[in-house]
Design a protein around this motif. Sequence first.
Motif, PDB file in Angstrom:
ATOM      1  N   GLY A 172       0.830  -1.202   0.000  1.00  0.00           N
ATOM      2  CA  GLY A 172       0.000   0.000   0.000  1.00  0.00           C
ATOM      3  C   GLY A 172       0.865   1.252   0.000  1.00  0.00           C
ATOM      4  N   GLY A 173       2.179   1.094   0.291  1.00  0.00           N
ATOM      5  CA  GLY A 173       3.103   2.206   0.156  1.00  0.00           C
ATOM      6  C   GLY A 173       3.589   2.870   1.432  1.00  0.00           C
ATOM      7  N   ARG A 174       2.919   2.659   2.563  1.00  0.00           N
ATOM      8  CA  ARG A 174       3.346   3.312   3.817  1.00  0.00           C
ATOM      9  C   ARG A 174       4.672   2.727   4.275  1.00  0.00           C
ATOM     10  NH1 ARG A 174       2.454   1.867   9.243  1.00  0.00           N
ATOM     11  NH2 ARG A 174       1.213   0.105   8.523  1.00  0.00           N
ATOM     12  N   VAL A 175       5.613   3.593   4.689  1.00  0.00           N
ATOM     13  CA  VAL A 175       6.904   3.155   5.216  1.00  0.00           C
ATOM     14  C   VAL A 175       6.930   3.417   6.712  1.00  0.00           C
ATOM     15  CG1 VAL A 175       9.403   3.549   5.191  1.00  0.00           C
ATOM     16  CG2 VAL A 175       8.113   3.553   3.045  1.00  0.00           C
ATOM     17  N   GLU A 176       7.362   2.419   7.473  1.00  0.00           N
ATOM     18  CA  GLU A 176       7.479   2.545   8.924  1.00  0.00           C
ATOM     19  C   GLU A 176       8.936   2.275   9.295  1.00  0.00           C
ATOM     20  OE1 GLU A 176       5.353   0.804  12.964  1.00  0.00           O
ATOM     21  OE2 GLU A 176       4.690   0.106  11.002  1.00  0.00           O
ATOM     22  N   ASP A 177       9.542   3.211  10.003  1.00  0.00           N
ATOM     23  CA  ASP A 177      10.946   3.108  10.416  1.00  0.00           C
ATOM     24  C   ASP A 177      11.049   2.720  11.880  1.00  0.00           C
ATOM     25  OD1 ASP A 177      12.133   3.993   7.950  1.00  0.00           O
ATOM     26  OD2 ASP A 177      11.474   6.023   8.459  1.00  0.00           O
ATOM     27  N   GLY A 178      12.173   2.079  12.239  1.00  0.00           N
ATOM     28  CA  GLY A 178      12.497   1.828  13.634  1.00  0.00           C
ATOM     29  C   GLY A 178      11.699   0.742  14.311  1.00  0.00           C
ATOM     30  N   ILE A 179      11.261  -0.266  13.576  1.00  0.00           N
ATOM     31  CA  ILE A 179      10.497  -1.362  14.176  1.00  0.00           C
ATOM     32  C   ILE A 179      11.485  -2.358  14.768  1.00  0.00           C
ATOM     33  CG2 ILE A 179       8.847  -3.222  13.794  1.00  0.00           C
ATOM     34  CD1 ILE A 179       8.044  -1.729  11.201  1.00  0.00           C
ATOM     35  N   GLU A 180      11.409  -2.604  16.080  1.00  0.00           N
ATOM     36  CA  GLU A 180      12.280  -3.615  16.684  1.00  0.00           C
ATOM     37  C   GLU A 180      11.896  -4.973  16.101  1.00  0.00           C
ATOM     38  OE1 GLU A 180      13.560  -5.228  21.033  1.00  0.00           O
ATOM     39  OE2 GLU A 180      13.350  -3.068  20.769  1.00  0.00           O
ATOM     40  N   THR A 181      12.888  -5.734  15.664  1.00  0.00           N
ATOM     41  CA  THR A 181      12.606  -6.951  14.904  1.00  0.00           C
ATOM     42  C   THR A 181      11.931  -8.047  15.726  1.00  0.00           C
ATOM     43  OG1 THR A 181      14.863  -7.778  15.214  1.00  0.00           O
ATOM     44  CG2 THR A 181      14.404  -6.491  13.224  1.00  0.00           C
ATOM     45  N   SER A 182      11.930  -7.937  17.043  1.00  0.00           N
ATOM     46  CA  SER A 182      11.186  -8.912  17.845  1.00  0.00           C
ATOM     47  C   SER A 182       9.687  -8.814  17.568  1.00  0.00           C
ATOM     48  CB  SER A 182      11.468  -8.712  19.331  1.00  0.00           C
ATOM     49  OG  SER A 182      11.057  -7.420  19.741  1.00  0.00           O
ATOM     50  N   SER A 183       9.240  -7.696  16.977  1.00  0.00           N
ATOM     51  CA  SER A 183       7.825  -7.502  16.639  1.00  0.00           C
ATOM     52  C   SER A 183       7.473  -8.033  15.257  1.00  0.00           C
ATOM     53  CB  SER A 183       7.488  -6.007  16.674  1.00  0.00           C
ATOM     54  OG  SER A 183       7.709  -5.471  17.946  1.00  0.00           O
ATOM     55  N   LEU A 184       8.476  -8.457  14.495  1.00  0.00           N
ATOM     56  CA  LEU A 184       8.248  -8.905  13.123  1.00  0.00           C
ATOM     57  C   LEU A 184       8.455 -10.401  12.981  1.00  0.00           C
ATOM     58  CD1 LEU A 184      10.337  -6.157  11.262  1.00  0.00           C
ATOM     59  CD2 LEU A 184       7.849  -6.206  11.587  1.00  0.00           C
ATOM     60  N   THR A 185       7.736 -10.984  12.057  1.00  0.00           N
ATOM     61  CA  THR A 185       7.978 -12.369  11.647  1.00  0.00           C
ATOM     62  C   THR A 185       7.908 -12.418  10.126  1.00  0.00           C
ATOM     63  OG1 THR A 185       5.647 -13.026  11.706  1.00  0.00           O
ATOM     64  CG2 THR A 185       6.935 -13.378  13.718  1.00  0.00           C
ATOM     65  N   ARG A 186       8.506 -13.453   9.576  1.00  0.00           N
ATOM     66  CA  ARG A 186       8.326 -13.687   8.143  1.00  0.00           C
ATOM     67  C   ARG A 186       6.872 -14.060   7.898  1.00  0.00           C
ATOM     68  NH1 ARG A 186      13.126 -16.632   9.315  1.00  0.00           N
ATOM     69  NH2 ARG A 186      14.924 -15.523   8.511  1.00  0.00           N
ATOM     70  N   VAL A 187       6.469 -14.022   6.665  1.00  0.00           N
ATOM     71  CA  VAL A 187       5.093 -14.357   6.309  1.00  0.00           C
ATOM     72  C   VAL A 187       4.740 -15.776   6.762  1.00  0.00           C
ATOM     73  CG1 VAL A 187       3.508 -14.632   4.358  1.00  0.00           C
ATOM     74  CG2 VAL A 187       5.105 -12.719   4.393  1.00  0.00           C
ATOM     75  N   ASP A 188       5.726 -16.669   6.777  1.00  0.00           N
ATOM     76  CA  ASP A 188       5.466 -18.054   7.211  1.00  0.00           C
ATOM     77  C   ASP A 188       5.491 -18.203   8.737  1.00  0.00           C
ATOM     78  OD1 ASP A 188       8.156 -18.017   7.932  1.00  0.00           O
ATOM     79  OD2 ASP A 188       8.769 -19.524   6.466  1.00  0.00           O
ATOM     80  N   GLY A 189       5.677 -17.091   9.478  1.00  0.00           N
ATOM     81  CA  GLY A 189       5.638 -17.123  10.932  1.00  0.00           C
ATOM     82  C   GLY A 189       6.972 -17.370  11.622  1.00  0.00           C
ATOM     83  N   THR A 190       8.062 -17.459  10.869  1.00  0.00           N
ATOM     84  CA  THR A 190       9.366 -17.739  11.456  1.00  0.00           C
ATOM     85  C   THR A 190      10.176 -16.470  11.671  1.00  0.00           C
ATOM     86  OG1 THR A 190      10.420 -18.078   9.304  1.00  0.00           O
ATOM     87  CG2 THR A 190       9.444 -20.018  10.363  1.00  0.00           C
TER      88      THR A 190
END
Length: 77
Positions: A55-73
């Motif tokens: 959709g185009g929105r960019v978000e900076d500074g996300i601590e990677t503990s909050s992210l997962t790959r699309v497959d959940g890993t």
Amino acid sequence: MTINQEHTPLREWEPERNERVVHWRDPNTVGTVIRCDRYGHVADPYWRASVRWDGGRVEDGIETSSLTRVDGTQGRR
């Protein structure tokens, strides 16, 4: 104590550029990592990513503990 070399603590996960990820707070929105930088002390590092959400929105500074790959890993493949 045995250290598992295959496991990366979530806080230390460094997603690769162009990797597809989701955020725990909105698992239905997928984005692409555009940058990832290391912060913290040498003995206690953590990573923050910039993500371009579909959709185009960019978000900076996300601590990677909050992210997962699309497959959940997270962590090393």
